[in-house]
Motif scaffolding. Structure first.
Motif, PDB file in Angstrom:
ATOM      1  N   ILE A   5       0.845  -1.203   0.000  1.00  0.00           N
ATOM      2  CA  ILE A   5       0.000   0.000   0.000  1.00  0.00           C
ATOM      3  C   ILE A   5       0.879   1.251   0.000  1.00  0.00           C
ATOM      4  CG2 ILE A   5      -1.661   1.348   1.363  1.00  0.00           C
ATOM      5  CD1 ILE A   5      -2.953  -0.987  -0.144  1.00  0.00           C
ATOM      6  N   VAL A   6       1.944   1.259   0.796  1.00  0.00           N
ATOM      7  CA  VAL A   6       2.861   2.401   0.816  1.00  0.00           C
ATOM      8  C   VAL A   6       3.459   2.612  -0.577  1.00  0.00           C
ATOM      9  CG1 VAL A   6       5.036   3.290   1.757  1.00  0.00           C
ATOM     10  CG2 VAL A   6       3.357   2.225   3.283  1.00  0.00           C
ATOM     11  N   SER A   7       3.861   1.520  -1.216  1.00  0.00           N
ATOM     12  CA  SER A   7       4.419   1.602  -2.563  1.00  0.00           C
ATOM     13  C   SER A   7       3.392   2.160  -3.549  1.00  0.00           C
ATOM     14  CB  SER A   7       4.888   0.212  -3.006  1.00  0.00           C
ATOM     15  OG  SER A   7       5.314   0.239  -4.338  1.00  0.00           O
ATOM     16  N   GLN A   8       2.154   1.706  -3.444  1.00  0.00           N
ATOM     17  CA  GLN A   8       1.111   2.206  -4.333  1.00  0.00           C
ATOM     18  C   GLN A   8       0.820   3.686  -4.078  1.00  0.00           C
ATOM     19  OE1 GLN A   8      -2.302  -0.305  -5.544  1.00  0.00           O
ATOM     20  NE2 GLN A   8      -1.519  -1.763  -4.030  1.00  0.00           N
ATOM     21  N   LEU A   9       0.845   4.106  -2.806  1.00  0.00           N
ATOM     22  CA  LEU A   9       0.648   5.532  -2.496  1.00  0.00           C
ATOM     23  C   LEU A   9       1.719   6.372  -3.184  1.00  0.00           C
ATOM     24  CD1 LEU A   9      -0.335   5.601   1.284  1.00  0.00           C
ATOM     25  CD2 LEU A   9      -1.685   6.491  -0.633  1.00  0.00           C
ATOM     26  N   ARG A  10       2.960   5.920  -3.113  1.00  0.00           N
ATOM     27  CA  ARG A  10       4.068   6.638  -3.770  1.00  0.00           C
ATOM     28  C   ARG A  10       3.851   6.648  -5.284  1.00  0.00           C
ATOM     29  NH1 ARG A  10       3.569   8.252   0.058  1.00  0.00           N
ATOM     30  NH2 ARG A  10       4.482   7.669   2.029  1.00  0.00           N
ATOM     31  N   GLY A  11       3.345   5.542  -5.812  1.00  0.00           N
ATOM     32  CA  GLY A  11       3.037   5.487  -7.236  1.00  0.00           C
ATOM     33  C   GLY A  11       1.989   6.508  -7.640  1.00  0.00           C
ATOM     34  N   TRP A  12       0.970   6.695  -6.792  1.00  0.00           N
ATOM     35  CA  TRP A  12      -0.064   7.694  -7.084  1.00  0.00           C
ATOM     36  C   TRP A  12       0.502   9.107  -6.975  1.00  0.00           C
ATOM     37  CZ3 TRP A  12      -4.444   7.262  -9.613  1.00  0.00           C
ATOM     38  CH2 TRP A  12      -5.010   6.001  -9.750  1.00  0.00           C
ATOM     39  N   GLU A  13       1.396   9.347  -6.032  1.00  0.00           N
ATOM     40  CA  GLU A  13       2.037  10.668  -5.949  1.00  0.00           C
ATOM     41  C   GLU A  13       2.797  10.962  -7.242  1.00  0.00           C
ATOM     42  OE1 GLU A  13       2.666  10.851  -1.089  1.00  0.00           O
ATOM     43  OE2 GLU A  13       4.371  10.321  -2.366  1.00  0.00           O
ATOM     44  N   LYS A  14       3.554   9.986  -7.727  1.00  0.00           N
ATOM     45  CA  LYS A  14       4.308  10.133  -8.977  1.00  0.00           C
ATOM     46  C   LYS A  14       3.350  10.315 -10.155  1.00  0.00           C
ATOM     47  CE  LYS A  14       7.925   7.837 -11.755  1.00  0.00           C
ATOM     48  NZ  LYS A  14       7.707   8.733 -12.832  1.00  0.00           N
ATOM     49  N   PHE A  15       2.272   9.552 -10.181  1.00  0.00           N
ATOM     50  CA  PHE A  15       1.261   9.664 -11.230  1.00  0.00           C
ATOM     51  C   PHE A  15       0.715  11.090 -11.306  1.00  0.00           C
ATOM     52  CE2 PHE A  15      -3.368   9.676 -11.983  1.00  0.00           C
ATOM     53  CZ  PHE A  15      -3.441   9.184 -13.275  1.00  0.00           C
ATOM     54  N   TYR A  16       0.305  11.646 -10.167  1.00  0.00           N
ATOM     55  CA  TYR A  16      -0.266  12.997 -10.188  1.00  0.00           C
ATOM     56  C   TYR A  16       0.771  14.035 -10.617  1.00  0.00           C
ATOM     57  CZ  TYR A  16      -4.859  11.685  -8.474  1.00  0.00           C
ATOM     58  OH  TYR A  16      -6.124  11.152  -8.369  1.00  0.00           O
ATOM     59  N   LEU A  17       2.024  13.829 -10.282  1.00  0.00           N
ATOM     60  CA  LEU A  17       3.080  14.737 -10.729  1.00  0.00           C
ATOM     61  C   LEU A  17       3.309  14.598 -12.238  1.00  0.00           C
ATOM     62  CD1 LEU A  17       5.268  16.822 -10.097  1.00  0.00           C
ATOM     63  CD2 LEU A  17       6.818  14.910  -9.606  1.00  0.00           C
ATOM     64  N   ASP A  18       3.499  13.371 -12.705  1.00  0.00           N
ATOM     65  CA  ASP A  18       3.818  13.136 -14.110  1.00  0.00           C
ATOM     66  C   ASP A  18       2.655  13.413 -15.055  1.00  0.00           C
ATOM     67  OD1 ASP A  18       6.287  12.294 -13.175  1.00  0.00           O
ATOM     68  OD2 ASP A  18       5.930  10.161 -13.563  1.00  0.00           O
ATOM     69  N   VAL A  19       1.437  13.068 -14.641  1.00  0.00           N
ATOM     70  CA  VAL A  19       0.282  13.141 -15.538  1.00  0.00           C
ATOM     71  C   VAL A  19      -0.496  14.452 -15.389  1.00  0.00           C
ATOM     72  CG1 VAL A  19      -1.908  12.022 -16.160  1.00  0.00           C
ATOM     73  CG2 VAL A  19       0.114  10.632 -15.654  1.00  0.00           C
ATOM     74  N   PHE A  20      -0.620  14.947 -14.163  1.00  0.00           N
ATOM     75  CA  PHE A  20      -1.389  16.166 -13.913  1.00  0.00           C
ATOM     76  C   PHE A  20      -0.504  17.376 -13.609  1.00  0.00           C
ATOM     77  CE2 PHE A  20      -4.518  12.892 -13.365  1.00  0.00           C
ATOM     78  CZ  PHE A  20      -5.735  13.462 -13.696  1.00  0.00           C
ATOM     79  N   GLY A  21       0.797  17.145 -13.384  1.00  0.00           N
ATOM     80  CA  GLY A  21       1.699  18.234 -13.034  1.00  0.00           C
ATOM     81  C   GLY A  21       1.498  18.764 -11.624  1.00  0.00           C
ATOM     82  N   LEU A  22       0.987  17.910 -10.738  1.00  0.00           N
ATOM     83  CA  LEU A  22       0.673  18.320  -9.368  1.00  0.00           C
ATOM     84  C   LEU A  22       1.568  17.596  -8.366  1.00  0.00           C
ATOM     85  CD1 LEU A  22      -3.212  18.104  -9.683  1.00  0.00           C
ATOM     86  CD2 LEU A  22      -1.813  20.190  -9.731  1.00  0.00           C
ATOM     87  N   THR A  23       2.137  18.352  -7.439  1.00  0.00           N
ATOM     88  CA  THR A  23       2.916  17.761  -6.354  1.00  0.00           C
ATOM     89  C   THR A  23       1.970  17.505  -5.191  1.00  0.00           C
ATOM     90  OG1 THR A  23       4.882  18.962  -7.059  1.00  0.00           O
ATOM     91  CG2 THR A  23       4.877  18.104  -4.801  1.00  0.00           C
ATOM     92  N   VAL A  24       1.889  16.253  -4.760  1.00  0.00           N
ATOM     93  CA  VAL A  24       0.963  15.869  -3.688  1.00  0.00           C
ATOM     94  C   VAL A  24       1.691  15.016  -2.661  1.00  0.00           C
ATOM     95  CG1 VAL A  24      -1.101  15.986  -5.143  1.00  0.00           C
ATOM     96  CG2 VAL A  24       0.191  13.862  -5.020  1.00  0.00           C
ATOM     97  N   ASP A  25       1.118  14.959  -1.464  1.00  0.00           N
ATOM     98  CA  ASP A  25       1.628  14.113  -0.388  1.00  0.00           C
ATOM     99  C   ASP A  25       0.438  13.314   0.137  1.00  0.00           C
ATOM    100  OD1 ASP A  25       2.636  12.912   1.882  1.00  0.00           O
ATOM    101  OD2 ASP A  25       3.059  14.781   2.947  1.00  0.00           O
ATOM    102  N   PHE A  26       0.469  12.007  -0.064  1.00  0.00           N
ATOM    103  CA  PHE A  26      -0.641  11.159   0.353  1.00  0.00           C
ATOM    104  C   PHE A  26      -0.366  10.413   1.658  1.00  0.00           C
ATOM    105  CE2 PHE A  26      -1.826  10.909  -4.379  1.00  0.00           C
ATOM    106  CZ  PHE A  26      -2.675  12.001  -4.263  1.00  0.00           C
ATOM    107  N   SER A  27       0.604  10.851   2.428  1.00  0.00           N
ATOM    108  CA  SER A  27       0.964  10.146   3.658  1.00  0.00           C
ATOM    109  C   SER A  27      -0.162  10.150   4.689  1.00  0.00           C
ATOM    110  CB  SER A  27       2.242  10.730   4.268  1.00  0.00           C
ATOM    111  OG  SER A  27       2.056  12.100   4.605  1.00  0.00           O
ATOM    112  N   GLN A  28      -1.096  11.089   4.595  1.00  0.00           N
ATOM    113  CA  GLN A  28      -2.195  11.168   5.564  1.00  0.00           C
ATOM    114  C   GLN A  28      -3.525  10.662   5.026  1.00  0.00           C
ATOM    115  OE1 GLN A  28      -1.458  12.058   8.778  1.00  0.00           O
ATOM    116  NE2 GLN A  28       0.615  12.041   7.939  1.00  0.00           N
TER     117      GLN A  28
END
Length: 184
Positions: A5-28
């Motif tokens: 799950i932690v790995s997938q969360l990091r994958g979604w953070e990278k996805f939003y950066l690469d695809v939407f151009g948004l920097t996000v933190d999903f740790s919470q």
């Protein structure tokens, strides 16, 4: 929280950066309680709209949409991103085999929690980035996303392009299936 799950969360953070151009933190982000078979994490960012995700889909892959204005036409959505949230789904190419033969009306009557159109579109984008397509033999119907006339939204990638469609709420068949999810 499991390492997967932690790995997938990091994958979604990278996805939003690469695809939407948004920097996000999903740790919470609150993760739903895991259940056997539900291993695919989907993180929906606060403030996303159907039209916004549609625009990103159109930039990334060949698409065809039932309507030009999903935000206006899809009037019912079981979950909206008023806050960032996560759901868990089965990690399968085609929609849930155990829901074959059930219409959206049946699924609503069974009170199953299923993937919305926004979630399905995001999952398609994520899988596309990963190098695969979803619903190559089936169509995902989204009983939790309905048009004003009561019919349901759905999507597939049986042939290129990726298609967002409108399905009759009573429509059913072996290739029309929902995707059950676990929501927090």
């Amino acid at each position: 929280m499991s390492a997967d799950i932690v790995s997938q969360l990091r994958g979604w953070e990278k996805f939003y950066l690469d695809v939407f151009g948004l920097t996000v933190d999903f740790s919470q982000v609150k993760i739903p309680a895991q259940r056997e078979g539900f291993t695919r994490l989907i993180v929906v960012l606060k403030g996303l709209t159907l039209n916004g995700v549609r625009d990103v889909c159109n930039r990334r892959l060949l698409c065809e949409f039932f309507t030009d204005d999903l935000d206006t036409e899809v009037v019912v959505n079981d979950r909206m991103p008023i806050e960032t949230y996560a759901i868990l789904a089965r990690d399968s190419v085609d929609s849930d085999e155990n829901l074959a033969g059930y219409s959206a009306e049946d699924i609503l009557g069974m009170k199953l929690v299923t993937m919305t159109l926004l979630e399905r579109m995001l999952l398609e984008l994520m899988c596309y980035v990963e190098g695969r397509r979803l619903d190559v033999k089936t169509s995902t119907i989204c009983p939790g996303s309905r048009y004003a006339d009561g019919d349901v939204a759905g999507a597939d990638f049986r042939d290129e392009p990726f298609k967002v469609r409108c399905f009759l709420i009573q429509g059913c068949g072996p290739d029309l299936r929902a995707r059950e999810v676990i929501a927090a």
